[in-house]
Design a protein around this motif. Structure first.
Motif, short mmCIF file in Angstrom:
data_model
loop_
_atom_site.label_atom_id
_atom_site.label_comp_id
_atom_site.label_asym_id
_atom_site.label_seq_id
_atom_site.Cartn_x
_atom_site.Cartn_y
_atom_site.Cartn_z
N ALA A 289 74.44 2.94 27.66
CA ALA A 289 73.18 3.21 28.63
C ALA A 289 72.33 4.14 28.02
O ALA A 289 70.93 4.43 28.80
CB ALA A 289 74.07 3.93 29.72
N GLY A 290 72.39 4.63 27.08
CA GLY A 290 71.63 5.71 26.47
C GLY A 290 70.11 5.25 26.19
O GLY A 290 69.23 5.92 26.65
N GLU A 291 70.18 4.07 25.68
CA GLU A 291 68.72 3.71 25.35
C GLU A 291 68.07 3.13 26.43
O GLU A 291 66.67 3.58 26.46
CB GLU A 291 69.03 2.28 24.27
CG GLU A 291 69.41 2.65 22.93
CD GLU A 291 68.69 3.35 21.99
OE1 GLU A 291 67.36 3.46 22.23
OE2 GLU A 291 69.01 4.07 21.23
N ASP A 292 68.57 2.82 27.51
CA ASP A 292 67.88 2.55 28.72
C ASP A 292 67.52 3.95 29.31
O ASP A 292 66.31 3.81 30.13
CB ASP A 292 68.61 1.75 29.67
CG ASP A 292 69.09 0.23 29.18
OD1 ASP A 292 68.30 -0.09 28.49
OD2 ASP A 292 69.95 -0.46 29.63
N LEU A 293 68.34 4.87 29.24
CA LEU A 293 68.00 6.23 29.79
C LEU A 293 66.65 6.49 29.52
O LEU A 293 65.88 7.29 29.83
CB LEU A 293 69.09 7.00 29.89
CG LEU A 293 70.40 6.82 30.98
CD1 LEU A 293 71.65 7.45 30.52
CD2 LEU A 293 69.76 6.91 32.32
N LEU A 294 66.64 6.58 28.10
CA LEU A 294 65.58 7.24 27.29
C LEU A 294 64.04 6.44 27.75
O LEU A 294 63.16 6.83 27.85
CB LEU A 294 65.74 7.06 25.78
CG LEU A 294 67.00 7.88 25.25
CD1 LEU A 294 66.97 7.72 23.66
CD2 LEU A 294 66.93 9.31 25.67
N SER A 295 64.58 4.88 27.95
CA SER A 295 63.14 4.26 28.48
C SER A 295 62.69 4.88 29.69
O SER A 295 61.66 4.97 30.03
CB SER A 295 63.52 2.78 28.57
OG SER A 295 63.80 2.24 27.13
N VAL A 296 63.74 5.18 30.87
CA VAL A 296 63.37 5.73 31.93
C VAL A 296 62.58 6.95 31.76
O VAL A 296 61.69 7.07 32.43
CB VAL A 296 64.51 5.95 32.88
CG1 VAL A 296 64.06 6.58 34.05
CG2 VAL A 296 65.54 4.58 33.02
N ALA A 297 63.09 7.69 30.90
CA ALA A 297 62.25 9.08 30.50
C ALA A 297 60.97 8.80 29.88
O ALA A 297 60.09 9.24 30.49
CB ALA A 297 63.17 10.00 29.43
N GLU A 298 60.79 7.87 29.36
CA GLU A 298 59.24 7.42 28.72
C GLU A 298 58.49 6.91 29.89
O GLU A 298 57.14 7.17 30.27
CB GLU A 298 59.52 6.59 27.72
CG GLU A 298 60.11 6.90 26.50
CD GLU A 298 59.82 6.16 25.08
OE1 GLU A 298 58.78 5.78 25.02
OE2 GLU A 298 60.64 5.54 24.39
#
Length: 299
Positions: A287-296
């Motif tokens: 889930a980490g990569e998707d969460l970083l996308s949300v932050a962006e």
């Protein structure tokens, strides 16, 4: 033992901490079934990410739930928060052994959460639950402060970002660090927060339509508590044609529904998505990569 519990405990807590705790759970369950005169009905599957959840009957036949949780900084004050809410908006606490992470809770409908509703309807119901939870804490409340957590994030996010080889733009981390300091220092009011109030943590009940479970309680401003809803249904969110528009629409809708400042809701949602995303990447959680996308998308 639920497969999900084994996977998440080992991934999130590490082999050294997770394996002994998992191995002891059957004996711990037997101990509390006997201590509180409970009759086991079944294990809840897939269950919690860091807890073994059992459906039980009390001595008088009343249905209840026995929760055996992993105790860390995020869960240590769960019983204190549930006792403070006293069943208003949240599951009712019947008994507890805080040092062991063992809670006896009223029985809700474990298989019926807000995830069973369309997103728009689920958001409406979640907002109503949060209204009940945002109460002024007592002066002697020992629950962690959002300001302290924000201070921790200002130190850990840059270090983790560098250690992971910069998995997202450094400018995003700089913005999150700035937001942590700015938002934490200017909170308009302090209330009790659930801090993990996503659709999966709100279950159908009998004495109320919906009640929250599994808080990771904190004390801070209401805007902080909306981060979990902004990034909710993550797999569905990232599959959207225009996920950035969806995320920003959630921020606006939730802010308006609860009469909160949109910039503060967006800022805290960004900080949480980035802090959680970096941590997930560090432990190998997909889930980490998707969460970083949300932050962006929130930047």
């Amino acid at each position: 033992m639920p497969d999900r519990l084994v996977r998440t405990a080992v991934r999130w807590c590490g082999e050294e901490a997770a394996r002994p705790w998992l191995a002891a759970l059957p004996d711990v369950a037997a101990e509390y079934l006997a201590r509180w005169n409970l009759r086991l009905e079944r294990t809840v599957l897939p269950g919690g990410a860091l807890s073994l959840t059992l459906l039980v009957r009390r001595e008088d036949g009343t249905p209840a739930t026995l929760k055996l949780g992993f105790v860390d900084r995020y869960t240590a004050h769960e019983a204190e928060a549930l006792a403070m809410w006293a069943g208003r908006g949240a599951v009712r606490l019947l008994d507890s052994d805080v040092s062991r992470g063992t809670l006896l809770l009223e029985r809700l409908q474990p298989d019926v959460s807000l995830r069973s509703l369309p997103e728009d309807r689920a958001m409406l119901e979640a907002v109503e639950v949060l209204r009940h939870l945002w109460i002024t804490p007592p002066e002697d409340c020992g629950i962690d402060l959002v300001a302290d957590r924000a201070g921790l994030w200002t130190r850990t996010m840059p270090r983790r970002h560098a250690a992971l080889g910069e998995p997202c733009p450094k400018a995003l981390v700089d913005e999150a660090v700035h937001l942590c300091a700015e938002l934490a220092a200017s909170q308009p009011r302090i209330v009790a927060l659930h801090a993990d109030c996503h659709h999966g943590n709100i279950l159908a009940a009998e004495r109320a339509k919906w009640l929250a479970i599994d808080p990771r309680p904190m004390l801070g401003e209401p805007a902080f508590d909306l981060g979990a809803l902004v990034r909710d249904r993550l797999a569905t969110l990232v599959a959207e044609t225009r996920p950035q528009a969806v995320v920003r629409r959630r921020v606006t809708w939730l802010s308006d529904a609860l009469d909160l400042d949109t910039d503060r809701v967006r800022g805290w949602a960004l900080v949480q998505a980035l802090a959680l995303g970096l941590w997930c990447v560090s432990v190998g959680d997909p889930a980490g990569e998707d969460l970083l996308s949300v932050a962006e998308w929130l930047a």
